[in-house]
Design a protein around this motif. Structure first.
Motif, PDB file in Angstrom:
ATOM      1  N   SER A 245     -25.151  45.232 -20.108  1.00  0.00           N
ATOM      2  CA  SER A 245     -25.955  44.017 -20.008  1.00  0.00           C
ATOM      3  C   SER A 245     -27.205  44.201 -20.855  1.00  0.00           C
ATOM      4  O   SER A 245     -27.481  45.302 -21.349  1.00  0.00           O
ATOM      5  N   ALA A 246     -27.977  43.139 -20.956  1.00  0.00           N
ATOM      6  CA  ALA A 246     -29.254  43.218 -21.657  1.00  0.00           C
ATOM      7  C   ALA A 246     -30.232  44.053 -20.828  1.00  0.00           C
ATOM      8  O   ALA A 246     -30.143  44.104 -19.606  1.00  0.00           O
TER       9      ALA A 246
ATOM     10  N   THR B 250     -32.839  38.881 -20.661  1.00  0.00           N
ATOM     11  CA  THR B 250     -32.243  37.539 -20.749  1.00  0.00           C
ATOM     12  C   THR B 250     -33.191  36.483 -20.185  1.00  0.00           C
ATOM     13  O   THR B 250     -33.372  35.413 -20.779  1.00  0.00           O
TER      14      THR B 250
ATOM     15  N   GLU C  99     -27.709  41.817 -25.244  1.00  0.00           N
ATOM     16  CA  GLU C  99     -26.635  42.779 -25.008  1.00  0.00           C
ATOM     17  C   GLU C  99     -26.377  43.626 -26.254  1.00  0.00           C
ATOM     18  O   GLU C  99     -25.954  44.774 -26.158  1.00  0.00           O
TER      19      GLU C  99
ATOM     20  N   PHE D  76     -21.080  39.615 -22.008  1.00  0.00           N
ATOM     21  CA  PHE D  76     -21.563  38.250 -21.764  1.00  0.00           C
ATOM     22  C   PHE D  76     -21.404  37.322 -22.969  1.00  0.00           C
ATOM     23  O   PHE D  76     -22.003  36.262 -23.001  1.00  0.00           O
TER      24      PHE D  76
ATOM     25  N   ARG E 178     -24.762  33.167 -16.843  1.00  0.00           N
ATOM     26  CA  ARG E 178     -25.537  34.282 -16.296  1.00  0.00           C
ATOM     27  C   ARG E 178     -24.643  35.205 -15.476  1.00  0.00           C
ATOM     28  O   ARG E 178     -23.777  34.759 -14.736  1.00  0.00           O
ATOM     29  N   GLY E 179     -24.883  36.477 -15.635  1.00  0.00           N
ATOM     30  CA  GLY E 179     -24.063  37.467 -14.935  1.00  0.00           C
ATOM     31  C   GLY E 179     -22.735  37.727 -15.636  1.00  0.00           C
ATOM     32  O   GLY E 179     -21.877  38.439 -15.122  1.00  0.00           O
ATOM     33  N   GLY E 180     -22.577  37.182 -16.849  1.00  0.00           N
ATOM     34  CA  GLY E 180     -21.275  37.199 -17.513  1.00  0.00           C
ATOM     35  C   GLY E 180     -20.805  38.553 -18.029  1.00  0.00           C
ATOM     36  O   GLY E 180     -19.638  38.696 -18.413  1.00  0.00           O
ATOM     37  N   SER E 181     -21.679  39.564 -18.033  1.00  0.00           N
ATOM     38  CA  SER E 181     -21.218  40.874 -18.517  1.00  0.00           C
ATOM     39  C   SER E 181     -20.148  41.467 -17.600  1.00  0.00           C
ATOM     40  O   SER E 181     -19.276  42.209 -18.062  1.00  0.00           O
ATOM     41  N   ASP E 182     -20.212  41.162 -16.321  1.00  0.00           N
ATOM     42  CA  ASP E 182     -19.143  41.597 -15.408  1.00  0.00           C
ATOM     43  C   ASP E 182     -17.801  41.061 -15.896  1.00  0.00           C
ATOM     44  O   ASP E 182     -16.788  41.756 -15.892  1.00  0.00           O
TER      45      ASP E 182
HETATM   46  N1  ASP Z   1     -27.703  39.434 -19.489  1.00  0.00           N
HETATM   47  C1  ASP Z   1     -26.963  38.365 -18.890  1.00  0.00           C
HETATM   48  C2  ASP Z   1     -27.712  37.878 -17.664  1.00  0.00           C
HETATM   49  O1  ASP Z   1     -28.759  38.411 -17.335  1.00  0.00           O
HETATM   50  C3  ASP Z   1     -25.575  38.736 -18.555  1.00  0.00           C
HETATM   51  C4  ASP Z   1     -25.425  39.849 -17.549  1.00  0.00           C
HETATM   52  O2  ASP Z   1     -26.346  40.611 -17.319  1.00  0.00           O
HETATM   53  O3  ASP Z   1     -24.354  39.963 -16.957  1.00  0.00           O
HETATM   54  O4  ASP Z   1     -27.268  36.968 -17.024  1.00  0.00           O
END
Ligand code: ASP
Ligand code: MG
Length: 407
Positions: free
Chosen positions: A36-37, A42, A69, A131, A145-149
């Motif tokens: 992730s970043a 982000t 990222e 992400f 958001r949260g897309g790295s998972d």
């Molecule tokens: N950096 C992005 C976020 O903060 C993606 C991630 O962390 O999964 O939403």
């Protein structure tokens, strides 16, 4: 291996993560990493965009957000180099992650991991910026958001990985949020279905879409700590021999609102019109209840995320011309508490125990919603945390499943 933003928040932490990656490679694994970043990068990028523009152009938003990222991956590749490992970072596009063209909320359509496989065959450690992907118009997209998972799980599926390890600042999935229930216990194992319900109903350990992807593609997940070596929580396909706790965990949400539209005609098409107008406004409707009153009029209530309440109200007010209703009301003071457990399917009495426990605490249930492995109640927001605690107690969740006096 996927590391979240809080695990790569500064360069020292990136070096530590690189050490962890190096150790996995030295054990003989072919390693693909998604990062992730760094920290709140982000969020910072989002606020830069809003300083510049009241309505940032979505395509440019993705050009901006996708950089976070890339920074983490490039730095980690350098750190791995210093540790004597050959590593190479890739953008989502270079990694062959194709998405639809919905900027800032794109969905992965396909992955062609050719370059990654080539790099692995060449003995490299592979790092893929989380992400993000590329659309068929060859524009950079991000996954929400949260897309790295989701990136991590999708790569694991495309590469046929043995396991997708999700590293973060929590040590696993707990029976309840440990900040609310200090005696909450780390769960050794959950089925995809249970995790899906937990994620949908408020557990923030994993992004919902990533769990969906893992379930659909049979990807085994291991949620674990980036700081400690201990085992975390395994999320696997349900197998017949799996010990099925009646209740595995409790999830809760405090940022919900309820809308009630009263006095609508009890005839075909009305609920459809209501839900269509909400869908057109991109409102995420959850728990829906309709009551029929004696005089041919019905009431419809449903819940929405708190921040979508104004949009939902506006959409419904616009419906007034289409068919009549008596009144529209809303409650922005609600929350949800959910019991999840695969063993519920075959064990009666869970709802009775849940409702009795809440009644004994004088907590009023406003709505009830169930699936075969979940019971959700809508209650006053102020009572959510207390409800989680008393239910955790009533179902004895602090004890190992095998020693539990199942209720
Ligand atoms: N950096 C992005 C976020 O903060 C993606 C991630 O962390 O999964 O939403
Ligand atoms: Mg993040």
């Amino acid at each position: 291996m996927k590391f979240g933003g809080s695990s790569v928040a500064d360069t020292d932490m990136i070096r530590r993560v690189a050490g962890r990656i190096a150790a996995a490679a030295e054990e003989g694994s072919r390693v693909v990493v998604t990062l992730s970043a760094m920290g709140s990068t982000t969020d910072h990028l989002v606020s830069l965009a809003s300083e510049i523009s009241g309505a940032p152009i979505p395509r440019e938003m993705d050009m901006l957000l996708s950089t976070g990222e890339r920074i983490s991956c490039a730095l980690a590749a350098m750190a791995l180099g210093d540790l004597g490992h050959r590593a190479r970072s890739f953008t989502g596009s270079q990694a062959g992650i194709r998405t639809d063209g919905n900027h800032t909320t794109a969905r992965i359509e396909s992955i062609n991991p050719e370059r990654l496989v080539q790099a692995l065959d060449d003995g490299l450690v592979v790092l893929v910026a989380g992400f993000q992907g590329v659309s068929s118009d060859r524009d950079v997209t991000t996954l929400g958001r949260g897309g790295s998972d989701t990136t991590a799980v999708a790569l694991a599926a495309a590469l046929g990985a043995e396991v997708c390890e999700i590293y973060s600042d929590v040590t696993g999935v707990f029976t309840a949020d440990p900040r609310v229930v200090p005696s909450a216990r780390k769960l050794p194992r959950l089925s995809h279905e249970e995790m899906l319900e937990m994620a949908a109903m408020g557990s923030r350990v994993l992004a919902l879409r990533a769990v969906e992807f893992a379930r659909n593609h049979g990807v085994t997940l291991h949620v674990r700590s980036s700081a400690r070596a201990e085992e975390g929580t395994w999320i696997t396909e349900e197998t017949p021999d799996m010990e099925q706790a009646i209740v595995s965990g409790i999830a809760h949400k405090s940022d919900e609102a309820k809308v009630t539209i009263s006095g609508i005609a009890d005839k075909p098409g009305v609920a459809a019109a209501i839900m269509t107008s909400l869908a057109d406004a991109l409102v995420n409707v959850d728990t829906i209840i309709q009551n029929v009153s004696a005089d041919g009029l019905a009431d419809l209530s449903f819940t929405v995320p708190l921040d979508q309440l104004p949009t939902a109200q506006a959409a419904l007010e616009g419906l007034d011309g289409e068919f009549g209703y008596e009144s529209l009301s809303s409650d922005d003071q609600i929350g949800k508490v959910t019991l999840v457990g695969a063993g519920m399917k075959s064990n009666p009495g869970v709802a009775a125990t849940m409702f009795r426990t809440l009644a004994a605490e004088d907590i009023n249930i406003q709505m009830i919603d169930t699936s075969n492995i979940r019971i959700t109640v809508v209650i006053n927001r102020r009572e959510v945390e207390r409800a989680v605690r008393v239910l955790h107690d009533a179902f004895d969740l602090a004890a190992e499943a095998s020693r539990r006096a199942d209720v």
